[in-house]
Write an enzyme that holds these catalytic residues in place. Structure first.
Site: not given
Ligand code: G6P
Length: 612
Positions: A2, A27, A73, A99-100, A485, A489, A492, A508, A607
């Site tokens: 947000c 955001r 968001w 926001n929260g 990573e 990527k 995402e 395994h 983000k």
């Protein structure tokens, strides 16, 4: 998670709000809205991107000089026009953006319903604005007193802005555990989640502290008080950010710009901290605590997401170069599992945004146990930067693409500097290796730039594999976190399922998944355990997996075995992640673009995760 923007001044608020929302859109981007205050409060909200809101509001009255905007968001309630912010109070006198998360919203909602309040949205935020309305009505309070009283009843994390039709020359901001920055212009003020929508108007900002309320009045300017109504002297900071840093600068996406910025951002991270000519490394942020950190029995590193992957590389670096035991923790797990901590511990928290709720809470927890808390952060003045005892900024500039790229290499660079400084102090590095590391780090930016020569090849490779449903990333040693990573990527931004594994662990479990439809990206730039990784590749080939190898130019053996290869320059083993991650960033970028995905704003992600 947000984005909030508000304006009070003499200019029309509308263009400032819309432009601000575009800057904050990274955001959260499932819906957006604005409220403008004239004789009444007019609220306009739209599901979808800010552009939809801009189209929807093109013809409305743009003249009001006070207003607020929000890009969402979703936490409570699906993304739609009704759940979008701002939310009005029942009597339509008030409007709020938030926001929260209000954790006790459902009990507050029940109590308010009994008092006759009716709700139109499914959000926690609407409950708060009704609560403020109730405070005003019941106790005849001013707007700021009503906000203060309401917040006393609220459990959760929030940054809010509220305005009142009956008090049209005032706007209020308040925060607890979510960021809020006040921009101070000439007879005008801005309130925002971060400085990006403010800097084109003013570089003077006040960072609101936790449990503070900013009361901005056209006549009296800015007043800051605590939740207990103690007046605080606002500290004005001058921020060093220019508009170019938050533009795409000719690139198709922020992510691509940020990938290509890495030679400079890595150099910026080392500037003033490493001198290859005279052969020294220093970290100003560590100086005061160097003895305590170098002599600690263990270091704990806590982080989330990509920053957690940097932390894993930090573990390898600090243990190898400085011989200090390191434990890496997901901040979200660490904070809730009653960890054993005391004043002998050193806890490093890593966060690009400096606002991730779990990382912030991990830092608070460590601090409350007396540990020394060190922050590795990108956003200057962020909550984590201000909470920690000491720390270092990675100086990468604003990172806007939701998938982190340049912040990752900045964090790894910083951790490398830290490991070298600690290794030198502990005597665990030979003088010659110390100088070798410094000399090699200094040329890393050039070697990163060299990887970009393979960009077209990587783009072609992306077109070859973009239809696959799964991918496996394998690496050993320093390249194991790089495999994690790389897989993150891809997930995402292209929504392809991907897993990162230590190469030897493939046997395994994941080996069962390998067939001719499975691309296996093997990061094979390290010299140690080279033969083992060659065997791992053979195991993949024997099962018809498609091998894409990241290799160094002199590696003919793997080049001949792999279906595809991408070269990165060779370097000292502890520095390999800084190079081997670059082709993986480019690969996921090109795959996402060829699949038509929204690279900078992938679905469901945000983000900066300022809720738990
Ligand atoms: C979100 C972002 C990731 C980031 C993570 C941690 O999930 O999408 O890119 O790595 O948060 O964020 P931080 O700001 O603490 O590094």
């Amino acid at each position: 998670m947000c984005g909030i923007i508000a304006y009070i001044g003499s200019k029309p608020a509308y263009p400032i709000l819309i432009e601000g929302l575009r800057r904050l859109e990274y955001r959260g981007y499932d819906s957006a809205g604005i409220a403008l205050l004239d004789n009444e409060i007019n609220i306009y909200k739209k599901k979808g991107k800010v552009q939809e809101l801009a189209d929807f509001t093109e013809k409305v009255d743009h003249s009001p000089t006070i207003g607020m905007g929000h890009t969402r968001w979703a936490t409570h309630g699906k993304p739609d026009d009704v759940n979008a912010h701002p939310h009005p109070s029942g009597n339509h006198d008030l409007a709020i953006i938030h926001n929260g998360i209000i954790e006790n919203y459902s009990s507050l909602k029940e109590a308010l319903k009994k008092l006759g309040h009716t709700f139109t949205s499914e959000t926690d935020t609407e409950v708060l604005v009704h609560l403020i309305e109730e405070m005003q009505k019941r106790e005849h309070l001013s707007l700021e007193s009503a906000v203060r009283q309401a917040l006393k009843k609220v459990v959760g994390a929030y940054a809010i802005v509220v305005m009142d039709r009956k008090d049209p020359n005032k706007i209020i901001g308040a925060r607890k555990s979510s960021p809020l920055v006040i921009g101070v212009g000439d007879d005008e003020y801005f309130i925002a989640s971060d400085a990006s929508p403010i800097i084109q108007y003013t570089n003077k900002v006040v960072y609101l502290n936790d449990e503070e309320i900013a009361i901005i009045d056209r006549k009296n300017g800015l007043e800051v008080t605590t939740f207990h109504n103690e007046v605080q002297e606002p500290v004005i900071h001058e921020i060093d950010m220019d508009i170019e840093q938050i533009e795409k600068s000719g690139f198709d996406h922020f992510m691509l710009k940020e990938i290509f910025q890495q030679p400079e951002t890595i150099a910026d991270c080392m500037r003033g901290r490493l001198n290859a000519v005279d052969g020294w490394v220093k970290l100003g942020g560590m100086q005061e605590y160097i003895n305590r950190i170098a002599s600690t029995k263990r270091i704990i590193i806590a982080a989330c997401g990509t920053s957690w992957h940097s932390a894993l590389i930090g573990e390898y670096l600090i243990e190898e170069l400085a011989r200090i035991p390191v434990e890496v923790e997901y901040a979200s797990e660490f904070r809730y599992r009653n960890p054993i901590l005391d004043s002998h511990d050193v806890v490093i928290v890593i966060s690009q945004s400096g606002e991730t709720a779990d990382t912030l809470a991990a830092a608070e927890l460590a601090k409350s146990h007396g540990a020394l808390v060190y922050g590795i952060v990108n956003v200057v003045g962020s909550s984590i930067a201000r909470l920690t005892h000491a720390g270092s900024y990675i100086h990468c500039g604003p990172e806007i693409g939701v998938a982190s790229t340049k912040a990752f290499t900045g964090q790894v660079t910083l951790l490398t500097l830290m490991a070298i400084v600690l290794g030198e102090r502990n005597g665990s590095l030979t003088t010659s290796y110390y100088h070798e590391l410094i000399a090699e780090l200094a040329v890393i930016p050039n070697k990163v730039a060299k990887v970009f020569e393979s960009n077209e090849k990587i783009k072609y490779l992306a077109s070859e594999i973009q239809q696959r449903q799964n991918a496996l990333y394998l690496g050993r040693g320093y390249n194991f976190p790089v495999a994690l990573e790389g897989a993150l990527k891809l997930k995402e931004i292209s929504y392809i399922h991907a897993e990162g594994y230590p190469a030897a662990e493939m046997k395994h479990g994941p080996i069962a998944l390998i067939d001719e439809s499975m691309p296996v990206i093997v990061i094979a730039t390290n010299k140690s355990a080279y033969e083992k990784i060659v065997s791992n590749i053979q195991e993949v080939k024997a099962r018809k997996g498609v091998v894409i190898a990241i290799i160094t130019p002199e590696d003919h053996e793997i080049r001949n075995m792999a279906d595809y290869y991408i070269e990165v320059q060779s370097t000292l083993e502890p520095l390999t992640p800084l190079l081997s991650v670059i082709p993986l960033q480019l690969l996921s970028y090109h795959i996402a673009v060829s699949r038509g995905c929204d690279v900078d704003q992938p679905r469901n992600l945000a983000k900066s995760v300022t809720v738990e």
